[in-house]
Enzyme design. Structure first.
Site, PDB file in Angstrom:
ATOM      1  N   SER A 115       0.571  -1.278   0.051  1.00 31.61           N
ATOM      2  CA  SER A 115       0.102   0.238  -0.134  1.00 31.61           C
ATOM      3  C   SER A 115       0.856   1.196  -0.072  1.00 31.61           C
ATOM      4  O   SER A 115       2.106   1.175   0.396  1.00 31.61           O
ATOM      5  CB  SER A 115      -0.988   0.114   1.275  1.00 31.61           C
ATOM      6  OG  SER A 115      -1.634  -1.166   1.448  1.00 31.61           O
TER       7      SER A 115
HETATM    8  N1  SAH Z   1      -0.615  -5.181   4.175  1.00 29.94           N
HETATM    9  C1  SAH Z   1       0.131  -5.321   2.768  1.00 29.94           C
HETATM   10  C2  SAH Z   1      -0.583  -5.310   1.499  1.00 29.94           C
HETATM   11  C3  SAH Z   1      -1.879  -5.845   1.354  1.00 29.94           C
HETATM   12  S1  SAH Z   1      -2.368  -6.122  -0.299  1.00 29.94           S
HETATM   13  C4  SAH Z   1       1.457  -4.715   2.864  1.00 29.94           C
HETATM   14  O1  SAH Z   1       1.937  -3.896   3.880  1.00 29.94           O
HETATM   15  O2  SAH Z   1       2.350  -5.049   1.913  1.00 29.94           O
HETATM   16  C5  SAH Z   1      -3.623  -7.178   0.131  1.00 29.94           C
HETATM   17  C6  SAH Z   1      -3.024  -8.555   0.521  1.00 29.94           C
HETATM   18  O3  SAH Z   1      -4.268  -9.505   1.008  1.00 29.94           O
HETATM   19  C7  SAH Z   1      -2.617  -9.651  -0.572  1.00 29.94           C
HETATM   20  O4  SAH Z   1      -1.188 -10.033  -0.391  1.00 29.94           O
HETATM   21  C8  SAH Z   1      -3.709 -10.736  -0.862  1.00 29.94           C
HETATM   22  O5  SAH Z   1      -3.160 -11.786  -1.179  1.00 29.94           O
HETATM   23  C9  SAH Z   1      -4.030 -10.737   0.774  1.00 29.94           C
HETATM   24  N2  SAH Z   1      -5.488 -11.510   0.790  1.00 29.94           N
HETATM   25  C10 SAH Z   1      -6.607 -11.291   0.081  1.00 29.94           C
HETATM   26  N3  SAH Z   1      -7.502 -11.969   0.620  1.00 29.94           N
HETATM   27  C11 SAH Z   1      -7.051 -12.576   1.675  1.00 29.94           C
HETATM   28  C12 SAH Z   1      -7.576 -13.397   2.581  1.00 29.94           C
HETATM   29  N4  SAH Z   1      -9.196 -14.004   2.256  1.00 29.94           N
HETATM   30  N5  SAH Z   1      -6.701 -13.855   3.532  1.00 29.94           N
HETATM   31  C13 SAH Z   1      -5.674 -13.569   3.554  1.00 29.94           C
HETATM   32  N6  SAH Z   1      -4.986 -12.615   2.801  1.00 29.94           N
HETATM   33  C14 SAH Z   1      -5.771 -12.112   1.687  1.00 29.94           C
END
Ligand code: SAH
Length: 232
Positions: free
Chosen positions: A79
């Protein structure tokens, strides 16, 4: 503030001016967050202390302190720093808190939360991302984050209730399991909205009368998807 030299020959760092290019870049990074309204000292300090370039690919090191999201593996993204700081601020974190994060991605947001809270448990549906995040956090000396591979929509019942829950992927409705696992007076911050439509960061507080909801800023997040990822 730690500065990271890029491409210097051994011994050259000593000739750098007291504020080298990298530290000026990081000062500007913090000033930009303040200008955009991030106020809380512990959040700014955490953003200062976590080296974002360690959480992006080598090809993006030069872009790490700009205010934009960047691609990571598995088609996901880290993000934008302002959004990381904003969501952290909205969580109203205290040092004794245990935080559940859904969507580990690069591990950057987890590292920022871990500078303020006692413990962070972060769930990621891609094994590859979870493993890379674990390795980065370990290399950064972060000891109070546990990364788990699984479906974050289900939360982690065995460790509930959580003082704070942060979801870093967008979902039309707050997942009921996460609402159930939020402590009394606990706060959940989650981007709500359709997959490719308008989304907003929403702050939910569990009160005696039920969930209090505050709709905050407009955002764009990758979707929260059910189940573990099939591909690695
Ligand atoms: N917080 C992260 C950015 C997240 S992007 C950072 O600091 O880099 C969103 C993430 O959520 C992705 O890696 C995606 O694979 C994950 N995601 C999506 N659905 C999910 C679920 N049901 N359970 C766990 N992770 C999930």
């Amino acid at each position: 503030m730690i500065t990271h030299g890029r491409g210097r020959a051994n011994g050259e760092a000593a000739r750098d001016p007291p504020f080298g290019h990298d530290s000026i870049e990081r000062m500007e990074f913090l000033l930009a967050l303040r200008r955009r309204g991030i106020m809380r000292a512990e959040v700014l300090r955490a953003m200062d202390e976590v080296a974002r370039e360690q959480f992006v690919g080598a090809q993006d090191h030069a872009l790490a302190y700009g205010d934009h999201a960047l691609p990571i593996a598995c088609g996901q993204s880290i993000s934008q720093p302002y959004i990381v700081a904003y969501m952290t601020e909205q969580l109203d974190l205290r040092p004794e808190h245990c935080v559940l994060e859904i969507g580990t991605g690069s591990g950057y947001q987890a590292a920022v939360l871990a500078r303020i809270a006692r413990e962070v448990i972060s769930i990621e549906r891609y094994r590859t991302l979870a493993q890379a995040a674990r390795a980065r956090l370990e290399a950064q000396g972060v000891k109070n984050v546990t990364v788990i591979v699984g479906d974050g929509m289900l939360g982690l019942k065995g460790r509930a209730p959580f003082d704070r829950i942060l979801v870093t992927a967008a979902t039309p409705e707050p997942p009921p399991a996460l609402v159930a696992q939020l402590a009394q007076d606990g706060i959940m911050v989650v981007p709500l909205g359709p997959r490719d439509g308008p989304q907003r960061i929403v702050k939910l507080t569990k009160t005696n009368e039920g969930l209090a909801r505050a709709d905050l800023i407009a955002v764009r997040f990758v979707p929260l998807l059910p189940g573990k990822a099939h591909e690695l």
